[in-house]
Design a protein around this motif. Sequence first.
Motif, PDB file in Angstrom:
ATOM      1  N   GLN A  75      67.050 -26.841 -12.876  1.00 13.60           N
ATOM      2  CA  GLN A  75      68.238 -26.202 -11.638  1.00 13.60           C
ATOM      3  C   GLN A  75      68.533 -27.252 -10.888  1.00 13.60           C
ATOM      4  N   ASP A  76      69.535 -27.734 -10.869  1.00 12.52           N
ATOM      5  CA  ASP A  76      69.978 -29.231 -10.701  1.00 12.52           C
ATOM      6  C   ASP A  76      69.722 -28.693  -9.273  1.00 12.52           C
ATOM      7  N   ASP A  77      70.296 -30.113  -8.048  1.00 17.40           N
ATOM      8  CA  ASP A  77      69.909 -29.499  -6.349  1.00 17.40           C
ATOM      9  C   ASP A  77      71.189 -29.754  -6.731  1.00 17.40           C
ATOM     10  N   ALA A  78      71.447 -29.785  -4.570  1.00 13.84           N
ATOM     11  CA  ALA A  78      72.860 -30.023  -3.985  1.00 13.84           C
ATOM     12  C   ALA A  78      73.593 -31.136  -4.518  1.00 13.84           C
ATOM     13  N   GLN A  79      72.759 -31.536  -4.258  1.00 10.85           N
ATOM     14  CA  GLN A  79      73.677 -33.406  -4.604  1.00 10.85           C
ATOM     15  C   GLN A  79      73.934 -33.790  -5.719  1.00 10.85           C
ATOM     16  N   GLY A  80      73.330 -33.270  -6.381  1.00  6.90           N
ATOM     17  CA  GLY A  80      73.139 -33.444  -8.067  1.00  6.90           C
ATOM     18  C   GLY A  80      72.151 -34.557  -8.659  1.00  6.90           C
ATOM     19  N   THR A  81      71.387 -34.817  -7.837  1.00  9.71           N
ATOM     20  CA  THR A  81      70.364 -35.796  -8.537  1.00  9.71           C
ATOM     21  C   THR A  81      69.873 -34.986 -10.273  1.00  9.71           C
ATOM     22  N   LEU A  82      69.932 -34.170 -10.582  1.00 11.73           N
ATOM     23  CA  LEU A  82      68.727 -34.529 -11.920  1.00 11.73           C
ATOM     24  C   LEU A  82      70.121 -34.039 -12.973  1.00 11.73           C
ATOM     25  N   SER A  83      71.443 -34.077 -12.345  1.00 14.40           N
ATOM     26  CA  SER A  83      72.725 -34.227 -13.124  1.00 14.40           C
ATOM     27  C   SER A  83      72.423 -35.683 -13.782  1.00 14.40           C
ATOM     28  N   GLY A  84      72.694 -36.281 -12.894  1.00 17.44           N
ATOM     29  CA  GLY A  84      73.063 -37.759 -12.572  1.00 17.44           C
ATOM     30  C   GLY A  84      71.960 -38.023 -13.309  1.00 17.44           C
ATOM     31  N   GLU A  85      71.000 -37.569 -13.243  1.00 17.53           N
ATOM     32  CA  GLU A  85      69.984 -38.962 -14.173  1.00 17.53           C
ATOM     33  C   GLU A  85      69.638 -38.625 -15.483  1.00 17.53           C
ATOM     34  N   MET A  86      70.658 -37.178 -16.314  1.00 14.65           N
ATOM     35  CA  MET A  86      70.535 -36.895 -17.253  1.00 14.65           C
ATOM     36  C   MET A  86      72.031 -37.543 -17.883  1.00 14.65           C
ATOM     37  N   ARG A  87      72.965 -37.631 -17.043  1.00 23.98           N
ATOM     38  CA  ARG A  87      73.985 -38.260 -17.112  1.00 23.98           C
ATOM     39  C   ARG A  87      73.743 -39.696 -18.024  1.00 23.98           C
ATOM     40  N   GLY A  88      72.716 -40.295 -17.292  1.00 22.12           N
ATOM     41  CA  GLY A  88      71.751 -41.918 -18.190  1.00 22.12           C
ATOM     42  C   GLY A  88      71.758 -41.451 -18.813  1.00 22.12           C
ATOM     43  N   LEU A  89      71.565 -40.120 -19.931  1.00 22.80           N
ATOM     44  CA  LEU A  89      70.911 -40.686 -20.905  1.00 22.80           C
ATOM     45  C   LEU A  89      71.753 -41.116 -22.491  1.00 22.80           C
TER      46      LEU A  89
END
Length: 339
Positions: A102-116
């Motif tokens: 589950q991503d947080d409101a700031q989109g931190t995890l999706s940002g880390e995923m995009r970095g892959l």
Amino acid sequence: MTEAADITPDAARVDRLRAGLKRRYARESRFRLYGLLAIGVAVGFLLLLLGRIIDQGHTAFYAHTVTLPVYMDPARVDRAYPQGTNFEQLVAEQQLVRLGVQDDAQGTLSGEMRGLFSSELKFAAAERVQKQPGLIGQTVMIAAPASDDADLYFKGEISRATPSDQRRLSDQQIAWLDRMKADGHVSAHFNTALFTNGDSTEPELAGVLGAVIGSALMLLVTALIAIPLGVGAALYLEEFAPKNRITDIIEVNINNLAAVPSIIYGLLGLALFINWMHLPRASPLVGGLVLALMALPTIIIATRSSLKAVPPSIREAALAMGASRTQTVFQHTLPLAMP
């Protein structure tokens, strides 16, 4: 007694000669051994250098691609202008859902995923949609190169054992990469982009094509300038120029120019071709001109040596048959001096 006295000095002299020969042969053997040792050391260092280059650079010849199913959400994919869609964010969010994160409101995890994923992902997805607009609303497989950090992890250059503050991938990102590889979404292949792409700010997309073409153009400029000028100068100095103080000074300066360090030619090219003539800095023309200046002394010296190796009888025979000096040089001397 007299005969014994005469033989003894001769035998002693022969023993001294044999001892001297033995020492000389020993010195020669040691000299050959030293030469073989020197060659062995040089070859060893060469093999060490080549081994280090291969060990550190062989991973550039293969790369990893990530292939993921992507739902082309009609609410987010612009049919008229798919290039404006944020496919990287779309893929990252859908991949988090598949992993149960589950991503947080700031989109931190999706940002880390995009970095892959490489930025090539958005271009590949947009191209697919532009060619086949009917894919909108469907789930399609999109393949894109892994990012440089993810690629290094798959190649073993980034280790999980390294403290997290000393590597560019977090523990969460490494776990995601392991999961994607276990699910069969990651594949290794020969890195053809290394030979078909030019330079890029994205390491995983960079190639040597631009450098190869630039080097070829630069060498072409060098050959077109240095060979005619060098051969012509050598022909004049060797066959036509009078032997006087001026030609002696020219010959000495040519020999001196052959020993000038390359950095001096580089500074000359910077001052003359870029700062004064304002030629484009990235043009192969500038590099070709500088290399031509560097190669001219060597070409002149080598050409003159080849011309001197032609027997004088060739020139004399051609002149005796009625050929002019120019005909003799270009029809007889120069062809025989060529390799």
